[in-house]
Design a protein around this motif. Structure first.
Motif, short mmCIF file in Angstrom:
data_model
loop_
_atom_site.label_atom_id
_atom_site.label_comp_id
_atom_site.label_asym_id
_atom_site.label_seq_id
_atom_site.Cartn_x
_atom_site.Cartn_y
_atom_site.Cartn_z
N ARG A 251 -4.39 0.79 5.31
CA ARG A 251 -4.68 0.72 3.88
C ARG A 251 -4.68 2.11 3.26
O ARG A 251 -4.14 2.31 2.16
N ALA A 252 -5.25 3.08 3.98
CA ALA A 252 -5.29 4.45 3.47
C ALA A 252 -3.88 5.05 3.45
O ALA A 252 -3.49 5.74 2.50
N ARG A 253 -3.09 4.79 4.49
CA ARG A 253 -1.75 5.35 4.60
C ARG A 253 -0.80 4.76 3.55
O ARG A 253 -0.03 5.48 2.92
N LEU A 254 -0.87 3.44 3.36
CA LEU A 254 0.05 2.77 2.44
C LEU A 254 -0.43 2.77 1.00
O LEU A 254 0.37 2.65 0.07
N GLY A 255 -1.74 2.85 0.82
CA GLY A 255 -2.31 2.67 -0.51
C GLY A 255 -2.67 1.20 -0.70
O GLY A 255 -2.07 0.31 -0.08
N GLU A 256 -3.64 0.96 -1.57
CA GLU A 256 -4.18 -0.39 -1.73
C GLU A 256 -3.12 -1.40 -2.16
O GLU A 256 -3.02 -2.49 -1.60
N LYS A 257 -2.30 -1.04 -3.16
CA LYS A 257 -1.31 -1.99 -3.68
C LYS A 257 -0.25 -2.33 -2.64
O LYS A 257 0.10 -3.50 -2.46
N ARG A 258 0.27 -1.32 -1.96
CA ARG A 258 1.31 -1.58 -0.95
C ARG A 258 0.74 -2.36 0.23
O ARG A 258 1.41 -3.23 0.79
N TRP A 259 -0.51 -2.05 0.62
CA TRP A 259 -1.13 -2.80 1.72
C TRP A 259 -1.29 -4.28 1.34
O TRP A 259 -0.96 -5.16 2.12
N LYS A 260 -1.78 -4.52 0.11
CA LYS A 260 -1.96 -5.91 -0.33
C LYS A 260 -0.63 -6.65 -0.40
O LYS A 260 -0.54 -7.83 -0.07
N ALA A 261 0.41 -5.95 -0.86
CA ALA A 261 1.74 -6.57 -0.93
C ALA A 261 2.25 -6.92 0.46
O ALA A 261 2.77 -8.02 0.70
N LEU A 262 2.11 -5.98 1.40
CA LEU A 262 2.54 -6.22 2.78
C LEU A 262 1.75 -7.38 3.39
O LEU A 262 2.31 -8.27 4.03
N PHE A 263 0.43 -7.37 3.18
CA PHE A 263 -0.43 -8.44 3.69
C PHE A 263 0.01 -9.79 3.14
O PHE A 263 0.12 -10.78 3.88
N ALA A 264 0.30 -9.83 1.83
CA ALA A 264 0.69 -11.08 1.20
C ALA A 264 2.04 -11.59 1.73
O ALA A 264 2.19 -12.78 2.01
N VAL A 265 3.00 -10.68 1.88
CA VAL A 265 4.34 -11.09 2.35
C VAL A 265 4.27 -11.60 3.78
O VAL A 265 4.81 -12.67 4.10
N VAL A 266 3.60 -10.86 4.67
CA VAL A 266 3.50 -11.29 6.07
C VAL A 266 2.73 -12.61 6.17
O VAL A 266 3.11 -13.51 6.91
N SER A 267 1.65 -12.73 5.40
CA SER A 267 0.87 -13.97 5.41
C SER A 267 1.71 -15.14 4.92
O SER A 267 1.65 -16.24 5.49
#
Length: 195
Positions: free
Chosen positions: A29-45
Protein backbone atom coordinates in the motif's frame (compact mmCIF):
# COMPACT_ATOMS: atom_id res chain seq x y z
CA UNK A 1 -13.99 -27.83 -10.04
CA UNK A 2 -10.43 -26.61 -10.55
CA UNK A 3 -11.66 -23.22 -11.83
CA UNK A 4 -13.87 -22.86 -8.75
CA UNK A 5 -10.92 -23.65 -6.47
CA UNK A 6 -8.65 -21.23 -8.36
CA UNK A 7 -11.27 -18.49 -8.07
CA UNK A 8 -11.65 -19.13 -4.34
CA UNK A 9 -7.88 -19.04 -3.83
CA UNK A 10 -7.59 -15.70 -5.64
CA UNK A 11 -10.69 -14.05 -4.13
CA UNK A 12 -10.30 -15.27 -0.56
CA UNK A 13 -6.52 -14.93 -0.79
CA UNK A 14 -6.81 -11.21 -1.56
CA UNK A 15 -9.34 -10.83 1.25
CA UNK A 16 -7.02 -12.67 3.66
CA UNK A 17 -3.93 -10.47 3.22
CA UNK A 18 -4.71 -8.33 6.25
CA UNK A 19 -5.04 -11.52 8.27
CA UNK A 20 -2.07 -13.57 7.01
CA UNK A 21 0.40 -10.97 5.68
CA UNK A 22 -0.43 -7.59 7.24
CA UNK A 23 3.15 -6.25 7.05
CA UNK A 24 3.52 -7.17 3.37
CA UNK A 25 0.10 -5.65 2.65
CA UNK A 26 1.06 -2.37 4.30
CA UNK A 27 4.36 -2.25 2.40
CA UNK A 28 2.53 -2.69 -0.89
CA UNK A 29 0.00 0.00 0.00
CA UNK A 30 2.84 2.38 0.85
CA UNK A 31 4.80 1.49 -2.31
CA UNK A 32 1.85 1.73 -4.72
CA UNK A 33 -0.15 4.45 -2.98
CA UNK A 34 -3.68 4.07 -1.67
CA UNK A 35 -5.51 4.53 -4.99
CA UNK A 36 -3.32 2.14 -6.99
CA UNK A 37 -3.43 -0.46 -4.20
CA UNK A 38 -7.24 -0.28 -4.07
CA UNK A 39 -7.45 -0.56 -7.86
CA UNK A 40 -5.14 -3.59 -7.89
CA UNK A 41 -7.07 -5.18 -5.01
CA UNK A 42 -10.37 -4.61 -6.83
CA UNK A 43 -9.14 -6.01 -10.17
CA UNK A 44 -7.58 -9.15 -8.66
CA UNK A 45 -10.64 -9.70 -6.45
CA UNK A 46 -12.95 -9.30 -9.46
CA UNK A 47 -10.93 -11.84 -11.45
CA UNK A 48 -11.19 -14.27 -8.53
CA UNK A 49 -14.92 -13.63 -8.16
CA UNK A 50 -15.61 -14.17 -11.89
CA UNK A 51 -13.57 -17.40 -11.84
CA UNK A 52 -15.35 -18.75 -8.75
CA UNK A 53 -18.78 -17.91 -10.23
CA UNK A 54 -17.89 -19.50 -13.57
CA UNK A 55 -16.28 -22.50 -11.88
CA UNK A 56 -19.29 -22.96 -9.58
CA UNK A 57 -21.64 -22.91 -12.58
CA UNK A 58 -19.51 -25.47 -14.41
CA UNK A 59 -19.24 -27.72 -11.35
CA UNK A 60 -23.00 -27.51 -10.83
CA UNK A 61 -23.56 -28.97 -14.31
CA UNK A 62 -21.57 -32.08 -13.31
CA UNK A 63 -22.67 -32.23 -9.69
CA UNK A 64 -21.37 -34.85 -7.31
CA UNK A 65 -23.98 -35.27 -4.58
CA UNK A 66 -22.55 -35.75 -1.09
CA UNK A 67 -25.80 -35.54 0.88
CA UNK A 68 -29.46 -34.67 0.37
CA UNK A 69 -30.62 -32.12 2.95
CA UNK A 70 -34.22 -32.34 4.12
CA UNK A 71 -36.59 -29.66 2.87
CA UNK A 72 -36.86 -28.05 6.32
CA UNK A 73 -33.13 -27.23 6.21
CA UNK A 74 -33.67 -25.41 2.92
CA UNK A 75 -36.43 -23.42 4.63
CA UNK A 76 -34.15 -22.75 7.59
CA UNK A 77 -31.54 -21.42 5.17
CA UNK A 78 -33.96 -18.64 4.20
CA UNK A 79 -33.85 -17.50 7.84
CA UNK A 80 -30.04 -17.77 7.97
CA UNK A 81 -29.82 -15.70 4.80
CA UNK A 82 -32.18 -13.04 6.20
CA UNK A 83 -29.95 -12.78 9.28
CA UNK A 84 -26.88 -12.52 7.01
CA UNK A 85 -28.43 -9.63 5.04
CA UNK A 86 -29.27 -7.81 8.27
CA UNK A 87 -25.69 -8.28 9.49
CA UNK A 88 -24.28 -6.92 6.21
CA UNK A 89 -26.61 -3.92 6.51
CA UNK A 90 -25.33 -3.40 10.07
CA UNK A 91 -21.79 -3.07 8.69
CA UNK A 92 -22.85 -0.18 6.46
CA UNK A 93 -25.41 1.71 8.54
CA UNK A 94 -23.90 3.77 11.38
CA UNK A 95 -24.77 3.66 15.07
CA UNK A 96 -26.55 0.33 15.42
CA UNK A 97 -26.31 -2.17 18.26
CA UNK A 98 -25.11 -5.06 16.07
CA UNK A 99 -22.04 -3.13 14.92
CA UNK A 100 -21.41 -1.95 18.47
CA UNK A 101 -21.65 -5.50 19.83
CA UNK A 102 -19.75 -7.57 17.26
CA UNK A 103 -17.53 -5.00 15.52
CA UNK A 104 -17.45 -6.89 12.22
CA UNK A 105 -21.04 -7.75 11.31
CA UNK A 106 -20.32 -8.22 7.60
CA UNK A 107 -17.81 -11.00 8.30
CA UNK A 108 -20.30 -12.54 10.72
CA UNK A 109 -22.94 -12.24 7.98
CA UNK A 110 -20.73 -14.19 5.56
CA UNK A 111 -20.32 -16.86 8.25
CA UNK A 112 -24.09 -17.16 8.76
CA UNK A 113 -24.74 -17.18 4.98
CA UNK A 114 -22.15 -19.89 4.33
CA UNK A 115 -23.32 -22.07 7.23
CA UNK A 116 -26.95 -21.84 6.12
CA UNK A 117 -26.05 -22.78 2.56
CA UNK A 118 -24.01 -25.76 3.76
CA UNK A 119 -27.10 -26.99 5.59
CA UNK A 120 -29.31 -26.54 2.54
CA UNK A 121 -27.14 -27.78 -0.36
CA UNK A 122 -25.30 -31.09 -0.51
CA UNK A 123 -23.27 -31.07 -3.73
CA UNK A 124 -19.49 -31.26 -3.69
CA UNK A 125 -19.34 -27.85 -5.39
CA UNK A 126 -21.59 -26.43 -2.64
CA UNK A 127 -19.36 -27.83 0.10
CA UNK A 128 -16.23 -26.45 -1.59
CA UNK A 129 -17.70 -22.96 -2.11
CA UNK A 130 -19.62 -22.47 1.11
CA UNK A 131 -17.13 -24.44 3.20
CA UNK A 132 -14.29 -22.21 2.00
CA UNK A 133 -16.26 -19.06 2.81
CA UNK A 134 -17.23 -20.45 6.21
CA UNK A 135 -13.64 -21.32 7.17
CA UNK A 136 -12.39 -17.95 5.90
CA UNK A 137 -15.05 -15.97 7.78
CA UNK A 138 -14.51 -17.89 11.04
CA UNK A 139 -10.77 -17.19 10.88
CA UNK A 140 -11.16 -13.54 9.82
CA UNK A 141 -13.76 -12.83 12.50
CA UNK A 142 -11.52 -14.28 15.23
CA UNK A 143 -8.45 -12.38 14.01
CA UNK A 144 -10.39 -9.11 13.61
CA UNK A 145 -11.91 -9.32 17.10
CA UNK A 146 -8.50 -10.11 18.62
CA UNK A 147 -6.95 -7.18 16.76
CA UNK A 148 -9.72 -4.90 18.06
CA UNK A 149 -9.11 -6.03 21.65
CA UNK A 150 -5.36 -5.54 21.36
CA UNK A 151 -5.78 -2.05 19.87
CA UNK A 152 -8.53 -1.10 22.34
CA UNK A 153 -10.99 -0.43 19.51
CA UNK A 154 -14.53 0.44 20.51
CA UNK A 155 -17.44 1.05 18.17
CA UNK A 156 -20.02 3.85 18.51
CA UNK A 157 -23.01 2.99 20.68
CA UNK A 158 -26.08 1.79 18.86
CA UNK A 159 -29.35 3.69 18.64
CA UNK A 160 -32.92 2.57 18.04
CA UNK A 161 -33.00 4.58 14.79
CA UNK A 162 -29.86 2.80 13.59
CA UNK A 163 -31.32 -0.59 14.50
CA UNK A 164 -34.56 0.13 12.65
CA UNK A 165 -32.67 1.21 9.52
CA UNK A 166 -30.57 -1.97 9.68
CA UNK A 167 -33.66 -4.16 10.04
CA UNK A 168 -35.56 -2.46 7.20
CA UNK A 169 -32.64 -2.28 4.75
CA UNK A 170 -31.51 -5.82 5.53
CA UNK A 171 -35.01 -7.28 5.20
CA UNK A 172 -35.75 -5.40 1.94
CA UNK A 173 -32.42 -6.40 0.38
CA UNK A 174 -33.04 -10.01 1.44
CA UNK A 175 -36.55 -10.00 -0.06
CA UNK A 176 -35.35 -8.62 -3.40
CA UNK A 177 -32.55 -11.17 -3.53
CA UNK A 178 -34.58 -14.15 -2.27
CA UNK A 179 -37.66 -13.60 -4.41
CA UNK A 180 -36.04 -12.29 -7.60
CA UNK A 181 -32.28 -11.72 -7.92
CA UNK A 182 -31.15 -15.18 -6.70
CA UNK A 183 -33.12 -16.81 -9.52
CA UNK A 184 -31.94 -14.26 -12.12
CA UNK A 185 -28.24 -14.27 -11.17
CA UNK A 186 -27.73 -17.83 -9.89
CA UNK A 187 -30.44 -19.76 -11.68
CA UNK A 188 -31.95 -21.21 -8.50
CA UNK A 189 -35.22 -20.10 -6.94
CA UNK A 190 -34.62 -20.45 -3.19
CA UNK A 191 -38.31 -19.91 -2.48
CA UNK A 192 -39.55 -22.53 -4.95
CA UNK A 193 -40.33 -25.12 -2.26
CA UNK A 194 -42.02 -22.60 0.02
CA UNK A 195 -44.91 -21.49 -2.20
Amino acid sequence: MSILVLGLLIFLGMHSLRMVAPTWRERQRARLGEKRWKALFAVVSLVGFVLLCYGFGMARRHAVLLYVPPLWLQHLNALFTLVAFVLVAAARIPRNHLKAAVGHPQVLGVKVWAFGHLLAAGGLHDVVLFGAFLLWSVALFAVSRRRDRQAGVTYPAGTLAGDLKVAVVGALAWAVFAFWLHRVLIGVDPMAGMH
